[in-house]
Design a protein around this motif. Structure first.
Motif, PDB file in Angstrom:
ATOM      1  N   UNK A  41       8.418  -7.037   7.001  1.00  0.00           N
ATOM      2  CA  UNK A  41       9.214  -6.034   8.711  1.00  0.00           C
ATOM      3  C   UNK A  41       9.090  -6.178   9.902  1.00  0.00           C
ATOM      4  N   UNK A  42       9.356  -6.237  11.188  1.00  0.00           N
ATOM      5  CA  UNK A  42       8.603  -5.368  11.506  1.00  0.00           C
ATOM      6  C   UNK A  42       8.916  -4.446  12.026  1.00  0.00           C
ATOM      7  N   UNK A  43       8.062  -3.131  12.714  1.00  0.00           N
ATOM      8  CA  UNK A  43       8.388  -1.788  13.226  1.00  0.00           C
ATOM      9  C   UNK A  43       7.732  -1.609  14.898  1.00  0.00           C
ATOM     10  N   UNK A  44       8.507  -0.436  14.901  1.00  0.00           N
ATOM     11  CA  UNK A  44       7.481  -0.503  16.346  1.00  0.00           C
ATOM     12  C   UNK A  44       6.207   0.438  16.209  1.00  0.00           C
ATOM     13  N   UNK A  45       6.119   0.946  14.910  1.00  0.00           N
ATOM     14  CA  UNK A  45       4.573   1.789  15.080  1.00  0.00           C
ATOM     15  C   UNK A  45       4.788   2.570  13.419  1.00  0.00           C
ATOM     16  N   UNK A  46       3.381   3.007  13.211  1.00  0.00           N
ATOM     17  CA  UNK A  46       3.333   2.977  12.072  1.00  0.00           C
ATOM     18  C   UNK A  46       4.189   5.202  11.417  1.00  0.00           C
ATOM     19  N   UNK A  60      15.740  -0.803   3.795  1.00  0.00           N
ATOM     20  CA  UNK A  60      16.305  -1.222   5.386  1.00  0.00           C
ATOM     21  C   UNK A  60      18.322  -0.509   5.860  1.00  0.00           C
ATOM     22  N   UNK A  61      17.465   0.444   5.561  1.00  0.00           N
ATOM     23  CA  UNK A  61      18.206   1.924   6.521  1.00  0.00           C
ATOM     24  C   UNK A  61      17.720   2.260   8.012  1.00  0.00           C
ATOM     25  N   UNK A  65       1.886  -2.573   1.676  1.00  0.00           N
ATOM     26  CA  UNK A  65       0.806  -3.751   0.830  1.00  0.00           C
ATOM     27  C   UNK A  65      -0.106  -4.123   1.805  1.00  0.00           C
ATOM     28  N   UNK A  66       0.690  -4.671   3.529  1.00  0.00           N
ATOM     29  CA  UNK A  66      -0.334  -5.449   4.229  1.00  0.00           C
ATOM     30  C   UNK A  66       0.636  -4.771   5.621  1.00  0.00           C
ATOM     31  N   UNK A  67      -0.526  -4.057   5.941  1.00  0.00           N
ATOM     32  CA  UNK A  67      -0.232  -4.465   7.925  1.00  0.00           C
ATOM     33  C   UNK A  67      -0.786  -5.200   8.850  1.00  0.00           C
ATOM     34  N   UNK A  68       0.050  -6.070   9.181  1.00  0.00           N
ATOM     35  CA  UNK A  68      -0.739  -7.756  10.178  1.00  0.00           C
ATOM     36  C   UNK A  68      -0.735  -7.576  11.508  1.00  0.00           C
ATOM     37  N   UNK A  86       4.215  -6.378   5.599  1.00  0.00           N
ATOM     38  CA  UNK A  86       4.769  -6.937   4.077  1.00  0.00           C
ATOM     39  C   UNK A  86       5.093  -5.673   3.234  1.00  0.00           C
ATOM     40  N   UNK A  87       5.900  -5.663   2.222  1.00  0.00           N
ATOM     41  CA  UNK A  87       5.851  -5.034   1.056  1.00  0.00           C
ATOM     42  C   UNK A  87       6.640  -5.148  -0.197  1.00  0.00           C
ATOM     43  N   UNK A  88       6.771  -3.924  -0.889  1.00  0.00           N
ATOM     44  CA  UNK A  88       8.023  -4.435  -2.399  1.00  0.00           C
ATOM     45  C   UNK A  88       7.674  -3.374  -2.969  1.00  0.00           C
ATOM     46  N   UNK A  89       8.589  -3.573  -3.300  1.00  0.00           N
ATOM     47  CA  UNK A  89      10.030  -2.152  -4.106  1.00  0.00           C
ATOM     48  C   UNK A  89       9.578  -2.400  -5.490  1.00  0.00           C
ATOM     49  N   UNK A  90       8.689  -1.481  -6.322  1.00  0.00           N
ATOM     50  CA  UNK A  90       9.404  -1.769  -7.769  1.00  0.00           C
ATOM     51  C   UNK A  90      10.233  -1.804  -8.220  1.00  0.00           C
TER      52      UNK A  90
END
Length: 269
Positions: A189-194, A205-206, A251-254, A265-269
């Motif tokens: 995904x992409x986000x405007x900030x952290x 996804x909300x 998992x990762x911030x690019x 990058x992320x995942x759900x358990x």
């Protein structure tokens, strides 16, 4: 997507938040001193990732360089801190048990919560139990990593998980399929900030509004600590626990997109 950088900021050490966490750190320091003074190996119970972070800080504070974390398999989440001074010998503190459902059982098979509840229902503390690994090629088998000194008790007393009968045997290692661990779908995904609410909205996804409400209502933890404000910054590697929704790993911030949005990058358990 842009690849994650090895220099991506990571969350720094968070000081102990309560008496229980302070006790854990003091206990680790005490075990370090005992192991070094007596030349005898020591170990803790299974620790969560937050507890492992505290234990690692305690090792540094005690100047201890002979501590290692082991969970019984390469991808373990819950791990035991093993303190083994040079030239000492210690028995392996972790054993693997295979929990098997008989082939005659035709109803719903037990899941993670059933096994966890049944084992802890024997009167054991959570520190006695490490990871539970289902066998994807044989759904009737689940592997449990437990402290060695609790092995016989569990073998002799665990007869069911939920309403399902189970048999328990010690084994050398889980099957290769179980050792590969669960297959998790990695998402991007992409986000405007952290900011916490912005990232959480992407993970779940909300909307950002609903994510902020989950934080305000006290339903969100990061690395097992309550998330107190929606504007807090989050970091690569953070574990989000959302009560009623699940757990998510950032998992990762690019790098950034052409529109100046941050790749994650992320995942759900």
């Amino acid at each position: 997507m842009a690849s994650s950088s090895d220099s991506a900021p990571r969350r720094g050490f968070v000081l102990p938040q309560d008496e229980q966490e302070r006790f854990l750190m003091h206990r680790v320091e005490e075990l370090c001193r005992l192991a070094e003074q007596r030349g005898i190996a020591r170990h803790t119970g299974f620790l969560s990732d937050r507890e492992q972070t505290l234990a690692q800080a305690a090792l540094h504070r005690a100047g201890c360089d002979f501590g290692t974390f082991r969970g019984g398999w390469p991808g373990a989440e819950r791990k035991v801190l093993c303190l083994e001074p040079p030239d000492t010998w210690a028995e392996e503190p972790i054993v693997c048990l295979r929990l098997s459902v008989p082939r005659t059982w035709t109803e719903k098979l037990p899941g993670h919560r059933d096994y966890l509840g049944s084992i802890l229902g024997l009167g054991l503390e959570r520190t006695c139990l490490g990871d539970l690994l289902p066998d994807p090629e044989n759904p009737r088998d689940t592997y449990a990593f437990v402290l060695s000194d609790k092995k016989e008790f569990i073998v002799q007393n665990l007869y069911q998980a939920g309403n399902c009968p189970v048999s328990v045997q010690e084994c050398d290692a889980p099957s290769p399929a179980a050792l590969r661990g669960p297959e998790r779908e990695r998402r991007e995904a992409t986000v405007p900030s952290l900011r916490a609410d912005t990232v959480l909205a992407a993970l779940m996804h909300t909307s950002r509004t609903l994510a902020a409400e989950a934080i305000r209502s006290g339903r969100v933890e990061i690395n097992h600590l309550p998330l107190r404000a929606a504007h807090e910054e989050v970091f690569e590697g953070d574990l989000f626990t959302v009560r009623g929704s699940g757990r998510y790993r950032l998992e990762a911030v690019g790098g950034k997109s052409k529109k100046d949005r941050i790749f994650i990058t992320f995942y759900q358990y």
